[in-house]
Design an enzyme around this catalytic site. Structure first.
Site, PDB file in Angstrom:
ATOM      1  N   THR A  84       0.989  -1.368  -0.007  1.00 30.21           N
ATOM      2  CA  THR A  84       0.039   0.059   0.172  1.00 30.21           C
ATOM      3  C   THR A  84       0.749   1.017  -0.010  1.00 30.21           C
ATOM      4  O   THR A  84       1.921   1.211  -0.698  1.00 30.21           O
ATOM      5  CB  THR A  84      -1.064   0.060   1.051  1.00 30.21           C
ATOM      6  OG1 THR A  84      -0.316   0.098   2.607  1.00 30.21           O
ATOM      7  CG2 THR A  84      -1.703  -1.261   1.179  1.00 30.21           C
ATOM      8  N   GLU A 128       1.200  -2.965   4.705  1.00 28.49           N
ATOM      9  CA  GLU A 128       0.181  -1.819   4.631  1.00 28.49           C
ATOM     10  C   GLU A 128       1.177  -0.525   4.965  1.00 28.49           C
ATOM     11  O   GLU A 128       2.413  -0.550   5.085  1.00 28.49           O
ATOM     12  CB  GLU A 128      -0.761  -2.226   6.004  1.00 28.49           C
ATOM     13  CG  GLU A 128      -2.046  -2.485   5.679  1.00 28.49           C
ATOM     14  CD  GLU A 128      -2.690  -1.166   5.089  1.00 28.49           C
ATOM     15  OE1 GLU A 128      -2.281  -0.189   4.617  1.00 28.49           O
ATOM     16  OE2 GLU A 128      -4.003  -1.637   4.714  1.00 28.49           O
ATOM     17  N   HIS A 129       0.504   0.518   5.007  1.00 23.45           N
ATOM     18  CA  HIS A 129       0.964   2.140   4.922  1.00 23.45           C
ATOM     19  C   HIS A 129       2.223   2.058   6.208  1.00 23.45           C
ATOM     20  O   HIS A 129       1.907   1.397   7.193  1.00 23.45           O
ATOM     21  CB  HIS A 129       0.037   2.884   5.223  1.00 23.45           C
ATOM     22  CG  HIS A 129      -0.733   3.030   6.498  1.00 23.45           C
ATOM     23  ND1 HIS A 129      -0.192   3.661   7.539  1.00 23.45           N
ATOM     24  CD2 HIS A 129      -1.683   2.182   7.071  1.00 23.45           C
ATOM     25  CE1 HIS A 129      -1.170   3.377   8.784  1.00 23.45           C
ATOM     26  NE2 HIS A 129      -1.816   2.506   8.298  1.00 23.45           N
ATOM     27  N   ASP A 130       3.031   2.959   5.780  1.00 24.89           N
ATOM     28  CA  ASP A 130       4.220   3.602   6.489  1.00 24.89           C
ATOM     29  C   ASP A 130       5.116   2.480   7.128  1.00 24.89           C
ATOM     30  O   ASP A 130       5.741   2.641   8.257  1.00 24.89           O
ATOM     31  CB  ASP A 130       3.404   4.272   7.899  1.00 24.89           C
ATOM     32  CG  ASP A 130       2.912   5.415   7.208  1.00 24.89           C
ATOM     33  OD1 ASP A 130       3.445   6.308   6.675  1.00 24.89           O
ATOM     34  OD2 ASP A 130       1.652   5.592   7.860  1.00 24.89           O
ATOM     35  N   ASN A 173       2.786   0.724   9.762  1.00 19.76           N
ATOM     36  CA  ASN A 173       3.708   1.307  10.748  1.00 19.76           C
ATOM     37  C   ASN A 173       4.484   0.403  11.460  1.00 19.76           C
ATOM     38  O   ASN A 173       4.606   0.330  12.804  1.00 19.76           O
ATOM     39  CB  ASN A 173       2.888   2.086  11.760  1.00 19.76           C
ATOM     40  CG  ASN A 173       3.883   3.162  12.369  1.00 19.76           C
ATOM     41  OD1 ASN A 173       5.012   3.531  11.843  1.00 19.76           O
ATOM     42  ND2 ASN A 173       3.359   3.686  13.645  1.00 19.76           N
TER      43      ASN A 173
END
Ligand code: UDP
Length: 224
Positions: free
Chosen positions: A122, A140-142, A160
């Site tokens: 992502t 997923e993000h970050d 994260n």
């Protein structure tokens, strides 16, 4: 051999899973004259699944500006050794990405990645060299992922999360999203057992299993 030659290093299980993706990618991105071969130090046959197997020294004999290689070996330490040989021998690295995967915005992906079908990276993710992202895994993000990290099939890595070099995440493991203003950290060389539910940081070099994932007292080879 004349013209561009693309090699998949490792003519075993991992390589045979990557070869069809590489073929699809070459059809989309290169002309028909490009050749696609396996490369292996110890070939067990002349060809497999319709592709020749070259020994590494035979591949090396191809002109330097006409050869590219991806390393399809699950063991990250072996992968690093081969990547070192390639660099020393001036072999250009190649990434193989399934056309049935998704990469969103702001993703930095290091060289030599192998992205299997139905994987998803992502947004706003940084990933190091020679990442293996197997079937149906997502990031997923970050997230920040180091070099030579391996995801077995079906890994769910939520937002994260920071993962150190050479970590191995087993099939079906789920990693909780980092929260409270800090990432969830998985240390370098950690092993996450298959199906583990990771809810807190994992120290470097640790092996964790179960739900919630806890350190194993003894190292086992059957957790992945
Ligand atoms: N291999 C190699 N040189 C090395 C290490 C491995 O050519 O230094 C080859 C080995 O001959 C085998 C493949 O890489 O064909 C690794 O196969 P394995 O089944 O061990 O791993 P997987 O394909 O599951 O990652």
């Amino acid at each position: 051999m004349n013209g561009a030659v693309f090699g998949i290093f490792g003519a075993s299980g991992c390589g045979r899973g990557i070869m069809p993706l590489a073929r699809q990618q070459l059809i989309a991105e290169w002309d028909e004259a490009a050749q696609l071969v396996f490369v292996d130090d110890a070939p067990q046959a002349d060809a497999i699944n319709g592709h020749r197997i070259l020994r590494y020294d035979e591949f090396l004999a191809i002109p330097a500006d006409q050869r590219w290689m991806a390393v399809a070996i699950a063991n990250s330490r072996v992968r690093e050794t081969i990547a070192g040989r390639m660099a020393a021998d001036g072999i250009l690295s190649w990434s193989v990405r399934s056309g049935q995967g998704v990469i969103m915005d702001g993703v930095t992906l290091g060289e030599g990645a192998l992205l299997s079908p139905f994987t998803c990276l992502t947004s706003n993710i940084r990933i190091g060299r020679h990442f293996h992202c197997n079937l149906y895994s997502y990031v997923e993000h970050d997230c920040v992922i180091g070099d030579f990290v391996t995801f077995a099939p079906g890994v769910q890595c939520n937002g994260n999360v920071w993962i150190g070099d050479h970590a191995y995440v087993g099939a079906g493991a789920i990693i909780r999203q980092g929260g409270g203003g800090r990432p969830l950290r998985i240390g370098a060389g950690a092993v996450i057992g298959m199906g583990a539910i990771v809810t807190r940081d994992v120290p470097a070099g640790a092996t964790v299993v179960g739900n919630p994932a806890r350190p194993m007292l003894e190292r086992s080879t059957d957790v992945c």
